[in-house]
Design a protein around this motif. Structure first.
Motif, mmCIF file in Angstrom:
data_model
loop_
_atom_site.group_PDB
_atom_site.id
_atom_site.type_symbol
_atom_site.label_atom_id
_atom_site.label_comp_id
_atom_site.label_asym_id
_atom_site.label_seq_id
_atom_site.Cartn_x
_atom_site.Cartn_y
_atom_site.Cartn_z
ATOM 1 N N UNK A 54 -63.814 12.465 -0.812
ATOM 2 C CA UNK A 54 -62.264 12.758 -0.903
ATOM 3 C C UNK A 54 -61.407 11.511 -1.267
ATOM 4 N N UNK A 55 -62.030 10.414 -1.091
ATOM 5 C CA UNK A 55 -61.105 9.035 -1.474
ATOM 6 C C UNK A 55 -62.350 7.967 -1.921
ATOM 7 N N UNK A 56 -61.812 7.347 -3.021
ATOM 8 C CA UNK A 56 -62.803 5.940 -3.342
ATOM 9 C C UNK A 56 -62.791 5.247 -2.289
ATOM 10 N N UNK A 57 -63.940 4.502 -1.692
ATOM 11 C CA UNK A 57 -64.113 3.523 -0.892
ATOM 12 C C UNK A 57 -63.044 2.487 -0.994
ATOM 13 N N UNK A 58 -62.927 2.109 -2.377
ATOM 14 C CA UNK A 58 -61.773 0.986 -2.484
ATOM 15 C C UNK A 58 -60.521 1.568 -2.108
ATOM 16 N N UNK A 59 -60.100 2.737 -2.061
ATOM 17 C CA UNK A 59 -58.810 3.287 -1.681
ATOM 18 C C UNK A 59 -58.765 3.143 -0.138
ATOM 19 N N UNK A 60 -59.763 3.507 0.483
ATOM 20 C CA UNK A 60 -59.668 3.270 1.879
ATOM 21 C C UNK A 60 -59.675 1.864 2.415
ATOM 22 N N UNK A 61 -60.346 0.856 1.751
ATOM 23 C CA UNK A 61 -60.249 -0.478 1.963
ATOM 24 C C UNK A 61 -58.870 -0.991 1.663
ATOM 25 N N UNK A 83 -53.642 9.533 8.177
ATOM 26 C CA UNK A 83 -55.285 10.035 8.100
ATOM 27 C C UNK A 83 -55.934 9.617 6.784
ATOM 28 N N UNK A 84 -57.001 8.994 6.894
ATOM 29 C CA UNK A 84 -57.893 8.938 5.547
ATOM 30 C C UNK A 84 -59.240 9.549 5.675
ATOM 31 N N UNK A 85 -59.665 10.374 4.801
ATOM 32 C CA UNK A 85 -61.101 10.980 4.884
ATOM 33 C C UNK A 85 -61.587 10.147 4.036
ATOM 34 N N UNK A 86 -62.577 8.869 4.701
ATOM 35 C CA UNK A 86 -63.044 7.951 4.170
ATOM 36 C C UNK A 86 -64.523 8.294 4.082
#
Length: 420
Positions: A286-293, A279-282
């Motif tokens: 909660x997360x930097x957009x670069x982390x999700x990417x 799961x990612x809270x994008x």
């Protein structure tokens, strides 16, 4: 653009996001509560569509930028529009939250609870089971109470507990078969290993989700091996095929460090080999957009489920709210535990975004549209063992989210019925 044919078939045209691709000139055809055709205009016409469908397709082009997405699927959602699943005492209160997310395109969702007293959790599970039986939610997610004190986040510290198989059975009974997932920390006594809570959860048809943990890589590895193996055995024996998840990866966990990799490393490796969905809270908070990417690019969209972790403030202005036993203050759209001694607030306490907002944030970060949508629909549906929702595929339920070019909601249909 939506048109109804002479026989009542609904025809939608626009850019169509299928589970695997984006079709620029596409069409989706609904008959009652089912999708009957989905693809390019040319493919649909060549498939021998009925004359009334052909006429509806030919009647005109959609507005520029019109995009057709499947109804979104949220595995982790505590509420919205001022209503909170952990605090609801009537079905009507819970329905307020369901309706808020439904209006924004989430047509399938779990209602998430938070750590609270035993009797409160049993009462909430019993209440939400009624909504699940009515088909308004897809089930219940219990976030706790078998969680780490050190990585509790917004969970109530006084109600955290060791793994308890008796309580697992009580909660499953109160939920009347609709408890779908429970977040557990592998290092908490009584959770992992033979006779532990994780084993009891699988026996009750509930998927343990690894999260809110301060444990080591080895402890996380052991729990994943136990649960993933048990779920595969269940499926091989004719039971439903479901997948383990990591509850909001990175959040509620120690940061990944090269000499102390912790649970994040274990979860990434497990997802890469197919034992877990992360799961990612994008939402950009909660997360930097670069982390999700980066995680999406590393694991692939098929191993990621985008979630909201939404709480009562979703769709609401800044202010004070409740999340189970905890008070929450929202400033500039960011929810944090209320802390009178800290004007900036305490731990992040859930999200205020809708799942479509999360998809849009991921796309703005550089995640391909098809991947972002897959991670917010097809993958979470698969995690739940649901093969009737989550994609614009013939035979699936007619859940369609129509957006504009900026991925803002224009129209939502659930089971072919427009949502008010």
């Amino acid at each position: 653009m939506t048109r109804t044919s002479s026989t009542g078939t609904v025809v939608l045209r626009g850019r169509v996001v299928t589970p695997d691709a984006v079709v620029d000139d596409g069409v989706v055809v609904l008959d009652g509560d089912r999708i009957v055709l989905a693809g390019s205009v040319g493919d649909v016409l060549r498939a021998g569509a009925a004359p009334d469908v052909v006429a509806a397709v030919a009647a005109g082009a959609p507005a520029p930028g019109t995009t057709l997405l499947p109804g979104l699927v949220d595995l982790h959602n505590h509420g919205g529009h001022g209503a909170s699943f952990p605090d609801a005492t009537t079905p009507q209160e819970a329905r307020v939250a369901v309706a808020e997310h439904l209006r924004h395109g989430t047509t399938t969702m779990l209602a998430s609870l938070v750590t609270a007293g035993r009797e409160t959790l049993l009462a909430r599970a019993e209440l939400l089971a009624g909504l699940a039986e009515a088909g308004e939610i897809a089930g219940i997610h219990a976030e706790g109470p078998f969680l780490s004190y050190e990585r509790r986040g917004a969970q109530s510290p006084e109600h955290l507990a060791a793994g308890d198989t008796g309580f697992v059975r009580e909660l499953a009974r109160a939920a009347r078969g609709h408890l779908r997932t429970m977040t557990v920390a592998p290092e908490v006594p009584g959770v992992a290993g033979p006779g532990g809570a994780a084993e009891a959860l699988v026996a009750e048809g509930v998927v343990p989700s690894l999260g809110h943990t301060a444990g080591t890589t080895e402890q996380a590895d052991a729990l994943v091996a136990q649960v993933a193996g048990a779920l595969r055995a269940t499926a091989a024996g004719g039971g439903p095929a479901r997948e383990m998840t990591a509850t909001h990866l990175f959040n509620g966990m120690p940061p990944l460090h090269h000499r102390a990799p912790g649970p994040v490393a274990a979860c990434l490796a497990a997802a890469a080999r197919g034992d877990l969905v992360a799961e990612l809270i994008g939402d950009g908070v909660h997360l930097a957009p670069a982390t999700v990417r980066s995680v999406m690019a590393t694991l692939g969209a098929d191993r990621v489920a985008l979630v909201t972790d939404a709480m009562a403030a979703a769709g609401m202005p800044d202010g004070t709210y409740e999340l189970g036993p905890m008070a929450v203050t929202v400033r500039a759209g960011v929810a944090r535990l209320t802390d009178p001694e800290d004007p900036d607030g305490g731990s992040i306490a859930g999200g205020t975004a809708h799942l479509l907002d999360v998809v849009r944030t991921a796309v703005e970060a550089g995640v391909p549209l098809a991947d972002a949508v897959r991670a917010a629909s097809w993958v979470p549906a698969r995690v739940l063992g649901r093969h009737d929702v989550g994609g614009l595929v013939p035979g699936r339920r007619a859940d369609v989210l129509v957006t504009d070019a900026d991925l803002r909601p224009v129209q939502v249909l659930r089971a072919g019925v427009p949502v008010a």
